[in-house]
Design a protein around this motif. Structure first.
Motif, short mmCIF file in Angstrom:
data_model
loop_
_atom_site.label_atom_id
_atom_site.label_comp_id
_atom_site.label_asym_id
_atom_site.label_seq_id
_atom_site.Cartn_x
_atom_site.Cartn_y
_atom_site.Cartn_z
N PRO A 115 34.03 33.47 -15.09
CA PRO A 115 34.85 34.66 -15.35
C PRO A 115 36.30 34.32 -15.72
CG PRO A 115 34.38 34.43 -13.01
CD PRO A 115 33.51 33.43 -13.72
N LEU A 116 36.73 33.09 -15.43
CA LEU A 116 38.12 32.74 -15.71
C LEU A 116 38.27 32.02 -17.05
CD1 LEU A 116 39.31 31.44 -12.22
CD2 LEU A 116 39.54 33.72 -13.20
N ARG A 117 37.15 31.69 -17.70
CA ARG A 117 37.25 30.88 -18.91
C ARG A 117 36.98 31.71 -20.15
NH1 ARG A 117 33.85 25.91 -19.88
NH2 ARG A 117 35.46 24.55 -20.69
N LEU A 118 37.58 31.31 -21.28
CA LEU A 118 37.35 32.03 -22.52
C LEU A 118 35.93 31.77 -23.01
CD1 LEU A 118 40.68 31.31 -24.43
CD2 LEU A 118 40.06 33.32 -23.09
N ILE A 119 35.35 32.80 -23.64
CA ILE A 119 34.01 32.69 -24.20
C ILE A 119 33.91 31.49 -25.16
CG2 ILE A 119 32.41 33.86 -25.77
CD1 ILE A 119 32.70 34.99 -22.89
N GLY A 120 34.94 31.37 -26.00
CA GLY A 120 34.95 30.29 -26.98
C GLY A 120 34.80 28.92 -26.34
N ARG A 121 35.46 28.74 -25.21
CA ARG A 121 35.40 27.45 -24.51
C ARG A 121 34.00 27.18 -23.99
NH1 ARG A 121 40.54 24.73 -22.57
NH2 ARG A 121 41.93 25.63 -24.11
N GLU A 122 33.37 28.22 -23.45
CA GLU A 122 32.04 28.03 -22.89
C GLU A 122 31.06 27.62 -23.99
OE1 GLU A 122 32.72 28.18 -19.33
OE2 GLU A 122 31.09 29.60 -19.09
N VAL A 123 31.19 28.25 -25.15
CA VAL A 123 30.28 27.92 -26.25
C VAL A 123 30.62 26.52 -26.80
CG1 VAL A 123 29.45 28.63 -28.53
CG2 VAL A 123 29.97 30.34 -26.81
N ASP A 124 31.89 26.18 -26.74
CA ASP A 124 32.36 24.91 -27.29
C ASP A 124 31.94 23.71 -26.44
OD1 ASP A 124 33.97 23.29 -29.08
OD2 ASP A 124 35.39 23.14 -27.42
N ASP A 125 31.62 23.94 -25.16
CA ASP A 125 31.32 22.85 -24.23
C ASP A 125 30.39 21.80 -24.82
OD1 ASP A 125 32.88 23.34 -22.10
OD2 ASP A 125 31.33 24.30 -20.86
N ALA A 126 29.23 22.25 -25.29
CA ALA A 126 28.22 21.30 -25.76
C ALA A 126 28.72 20.55 -26.99
CB ALA A 126 26.92 22.04 -26.08
N LEU A 127 29.50 21.22 -27.83
CA LEU A 127 30.04 20.55 -29.02
C LEU A 127 31.05 19.49 -28.61
CD1 LEU A 127 30.68 23.68 -31.28
CD2 LEU A 127 28.83 22.02 -31.49
N ARG A 128 31.90 19.83 -27.66
CA ARG A 128 32.91 18.89 -27.18
C ARG A 128 32.24 17.66 -26.55
NH1 ARG A 128 34.61 18.66 -22.15
NH2 ARG A 128 33.85 20.76 -21.69
N LEU A 129 31.15 17.92 -25.82
CA LEU A 129 30.51 16.82 -25.08
C LEU A 129 29.58 15.99 -25.94
CD1 LEU A 129 29.73 18.94 -21.92
CD2 LEU A 129 31.19 16.91 -21.91
N HIS A 130 28.94 16.60 -26.92
CA HIS A 130 27.85 15.90 -27.60
C HIS A 130 28.09 15.62 -29.07
CE1 HIS A 130 25.56 16.46 -23.98
NE2 HIS A 130 25.63 17.77 -24.07
N THR A 131 29.17 16.12 -29.65
CA THR A 131 29.41 15.84 -31.07
C THR A 131 30.77 15.21 -31.24
OG1 THR A 131 30.51 17.93 -31.57
CG2 THR A 131 28.10 17.92 -31.69
N ARG A 132 31.01 14.70 -32.46
CA ARG A 132 32.33 14.12 -32.71
C ARG A 132 33.12 14.99 -33.68
NH1 ARG A 132 31.02 7.70 -33.09
NH2 ARG A 132 30.23 7.53 -30.96
#
Lengths: 528, 327
Positions: free
Chosen positions: A116-133
């Motif tokens: 509830p404290l995080r932006l939607i964009g960040r939540e969706v971005d998680d996997a991209l940040r962790l698994h892509t370059r």
């Protein structure tokens, strides 16, 4: 291309993306394994549904596929492979690299699975940040694209919002976008449609089905047989950690072999005519009250009003923030004839609860009138209304919250009886409590137990017994079976139906489950 | 109707910033008035003659004439309510009077003593946060035994009285090891022991709150959901857990600041450190009414400002407080 390369390419194409053989999961301190020697495969482009009731091991199986079976879980298997990668003995680091990249997961409870404290964009971005370059700019573009693909309108606004600003359906779509972000070949959807109302549910299911069509291997976990029938290619039925039946969806749903599958199908209220008992056999009889013959003839002579509830042009608006008022109900009219059920459906925020509160006399409409059993109700001053409050009662989704945890069932019911004022003597109260328990199909020995030691179905029965203590004529049923497994749900629905016939009760039945509404209601009121 | 309906609407309304600020300002004035009034009457309840205190206490053996003159000068022979109104009138003009014992304007005494105490309290609060986060994260990461150990540490820390902690630290680090000075002057090294003394019990308190909400956040569905996207256990703590853990601790920090000022009374005395706490203690002992009231007012003001600040921080950390809750 060498022969060998062709051979291996062909083999990869044919091999299932998920291979489970002999999977057993035990939890420390449990007598029997949560998952007991199961074998499953899912091919690319295939949707396998795992159905069963809570505690059957469905979710544990799904979590084992991402190495998150839980603290104290002992996982053993002959084969446990995703996309050709064996998970057995894999280090935590490599599991983390696999999660989200190879296997995407949509979790069980859409409403609380976003921070509830995080932006939607960040939540969706998680996997991209962790698994892509990808660069941050590319990732942002990709996030917008994912949100669009998941059917979220106006993604530019949504990325900057938080889960509290989104409806349940949108939250689930965001979770799907987040699960698909890094392009996993396998998608696990664990009860993706619980707590969503029916229109939203269909959209979410279609989105998941599209993934299978696009070549993803989908594991759908659900107790909702309608959902399963709509999108699954194959179905596996789980009970007590074992798979009792597996096959093509239509074969399993239309020609079930195992008794448990038949019971599950029977318990589903989908396409069952009104007043048809969902469960049959000795267990079903036992859980129904002994029929009260003679009662009806005794109470017949007094003239009865034709309508239990009658609403004319009810309107309610909430003043929100700076003097702007938001209409909740606008000119709602309905009639609930005595002894019948009015189903009340509509998306969250459509005013179902407000309507229930008006019916219970807890809230006044801004305009319009509600009459109870032919007499004015919403317009009556509280002083005069109090005497008639016993005529209308309510049963909610989660009874546990309304029970004092330190009270026994007997104390809870005796309290309700006493308030009724009908049986002042102690012996009279005891008899009445036994009667009430019997009327909801509970044995009298349950009276000495406390609410938290009861099962969900038993608690709901106690809640019904408590509501019956005041001998109401009308009951508001607010999602009374939404938290229950199908067979328990079927028992409660059968019980409510029997009570209605025996006592001539009138129900205002609120639910987001259209199958339940269709089975239980004589008429339906839809709020938008 | 309004009561029921209003409670259905989000009770914490967003409101415009200006309206919110005016509300806070009104609250602040009320707190200051209440503090001034309570102090005024509380000090009159102490047995003894204020005029005597004015002339140097019971030991001063002041003559009756001198006492009468002092009463006349300071208005002590007037009815209590007149004295009260006169006092409030002077406060409205920002005149805090002259200290009986120090023979100096109260405002200049406070201006001199307050910065040191403020520095002490702020550093202690910062250190308490660092300690609390460290213990909370460590015990959340390292399983059950660490959790129990962390919890035990926190309980012990909370229970430690300031004077005992201060004395023990002096015995260990000054007398035995000789690393740090036992008397805290104006030098930075003199700040170390007082700050630690104040921070440890507070850290225990904040730690208890933080660890609980950290563990709640880490076991919540959204944390699980982040794990299935490939987030590491550490990543979940930093990106999800700590923010949730900080929320209740931010709210408590306003209250904590108040306890730090009262803690400063003990700590400044033990370490012979100049500051508001020590000033307050000697002012009370000397029945120096203007100085006590002035100090109490300044502390109340600081406390209210810090509470307002934590409310602002709360709204920054928790966006749900800014927007109305969705139906």
């Amino acid at each position: 291309m060498s022969v060998e390369a062709i051979y291996s390419a062909a083999r990869v194409g044919a091999a299932p993306l998920v291979r489970i053989d002999g999977l057993t999961v035990r939890f420390a301190g449990a007598d029997s394994p949560a998952v007991d020697n199961i074998t499953l495969t899912i091919a690319a482009g295939e949707c396998l549904a795992l159905v069963g009731e809570s505690g059957s091991g469905k979710s544990v199986t799904a979590r084992s596929l991402v190495g998150l079976a839980g603290a104290g879980a002992q996982v053993s298997a002959d084969t446990l492979e995703v996309n050709g990668l064996s998970l057995l003995g894999l280090s935590e680091r490599r599991l983390e690299r696999m999660r989200g990249a190879v296997v995407g997961s949509i979790s069980q409870d859409a409403l609380v699975s976003l921070d509830p404290l995080r932006l939607i964009g960040r939540e969706v971005d998680d996997a991209l940040r962790l698994h892509t370059r990808l660069s941050p700019t590319d990732r942002r573009a990709r996030v917008l694209q994912l949100l669009t693909q998941s059917g979220i309108p106006d993604p530019e606004t949504r990325v900057g919002q938080r889960s509290g600003e989104l409806s349940g359906g949108l939250r689930q779509r965001v979770l799907i976008a987040a699960a698909l972000a890094a392009g996993p070949r396998i998608l696990i959807a664990d009860e993706p449609t619980t707590a969503l109302d029916s229109q939203v549910r269909d959209g979410v299911l279609r989105l998941i089905a599209d993934q299978a069509t696009a070549g993803t291997a989908v594991l759908l976990i659900s107790h909702d047989l309608t959902a399963v029938a709509a999108i699954a290619d194959r179905v596996a039925v789980m009970k007590d950690g074992r798979i009792v039946e597996e096959g093509d969806t239509s074969a399993v749903l239309h020609n079930p072999q195992h008794p448990y599958t038949r019971q599950l199908l029977a318990a589903s209220p989908a396409n069952k005519p009104r007043h048809q008992l969902l469960l049959s056999g000795p267990t079903a009889r036992e859980s129904l009250p002994s029929t009260r013959t003679g009662d009806r003839t005794a109470s017949a002579p007094e003239p009865r009003p034709a309508l239990a509830l009658e609403a004319t042009d009810l309107s309610v608006a909430f003043s929100s923030g700076r003097d702007r008022s938001r209409p909740v109900l606008q000119n709602v009219s309905f009639a609930l004839p005595v002894g019948t059920t009015l189903g009340l459906v509509g998306p969250s925020g459509s005013g179902k609860t407000t309507l229930a509160r008006i019916a219970l006399g807890l809230q006044q409409p801004d305009s319009g009138e509600l009459r109870l059993l032919g007499k004015p109700w919403s317009s009556t001053p509280e002083k005069l209304r109090r005497a008639d409050r016993a005529l209308i009662g309510a049963i909610y989704q989660d009874p546990l919250g309304s029970f004092d945890p330190r009270s026994t069932v007997r104390a809870i019911l005796a309290d309700a009886v006493q308030r009724d004022g009908a049986s002042p003597s102690r012996a009279g109260r005891t008899t009445r409590v036994t009667e009430l328990l019997d009327s909801v199909g509970l044995a009298s020995n349950i009276a000495e137990r406390r609410p938290h030691s009861l099962s969900g179905g038993q608690r709901q029965r106690v809640a019904i017994a408590r509501a019956l203590a005041a001998e109401p004529r009308v009951l508001i049923l607010d999602e009374p079976v939404s938290a229950l497994d199908v067979t328990i749900q079927a028992q409660i629905l059968d019980l409510l139906d029997a009570l209605q016939r025996d006592r001539g009760l009138s129900y205002l039945f609120i639910s987001h489950d259209t199958d339940v509404i269709a089975h239980m209601s004589d008429s339906v009121l839809r709020l938008d | 109707m309004t009561i029921v309906a209003a409670s259905r609407v989000s009770p914490r309304r967003g409101g415009t910033g200006v309206r919110w600020l005016i509300g806070r300002l009104g609250g602040l004035l009320f707190v200051l008035w209440a503090a001034a009034t309570l102090t005024f009457f509380a000090l009159r309840l102490i047995p003894g003659d204020p005029a005597e205190a004015l002339l140097g206490g019971p030991g001063s053996q002041a003559s009756d004439e001198a006492l009468a003159a002092a009463r006349e000068e300071y208005g002590l022979n007037q009815p209590l309510w007149m004295q009260y109104l006169a006092q409030m009138g002077r406060y409205l003009l920002l005149d805090f009077g002259t200290s009986y014992s120090l023979r100096e304007p109260v405002s200049s005494v406070i201006a001199e003593q307050f910065p040191g105490t403020l520095l002490l309290a702020s550093l202690a609060l910062a250190l308490a946060w660092v300690l609390a986060i460290t213990v909370a994260v460590w015990s959340a990461r390292s399983g059950r035994i660490a959790g129990a150990l962390g919890s035990a540490l926190e309980v012990v820390a909370v229970a430690l009285p300031h004077f005992w902690l201060a004395t023990s630290l002096v015995l260990l680090f000054s007398t035995t090891l000789g690393w740090l000075p036992p008397i805290s002057g104006r030098s930075p090294s003199g700040l170390v022991l007082p700050v630690i003394t104040l921070a440890i019990p507070l850290a225990g308190f904040l730690g208890q709150v933080m660890r609980e909400s950290l563990l709640n956040a880490l076991s919540s569905p959204f944390a699980q959901s982040a794990r299935t996207r490939g987030e590491t256990a550490t990543g979940v703590i930093w990106r999800h857990g700590l923010r949730h853990a900080a929320l209740p601790a931010i709210g408590l920090s306003g209250w904590a600041f108040g306890t730090l000022v009262s803690g400063a009374v003990v700590v400044e005395t033990v370490f012979a450190r100049p500051g508001l706490g020590r000033t307050l203690l000697s002012a009370v002992q000397a029945r120096d009414i203007p100085l006590v009231t002035g100090t109490v007012l300044v502390v109340a003001l600081a406390y209210s400002l810090v509470t307002t600040l934590t409310d602002v921080l709360d709204r920054i950390a928790d966006p749900r407080l800014r927007t109305e809750a969705n139906a």
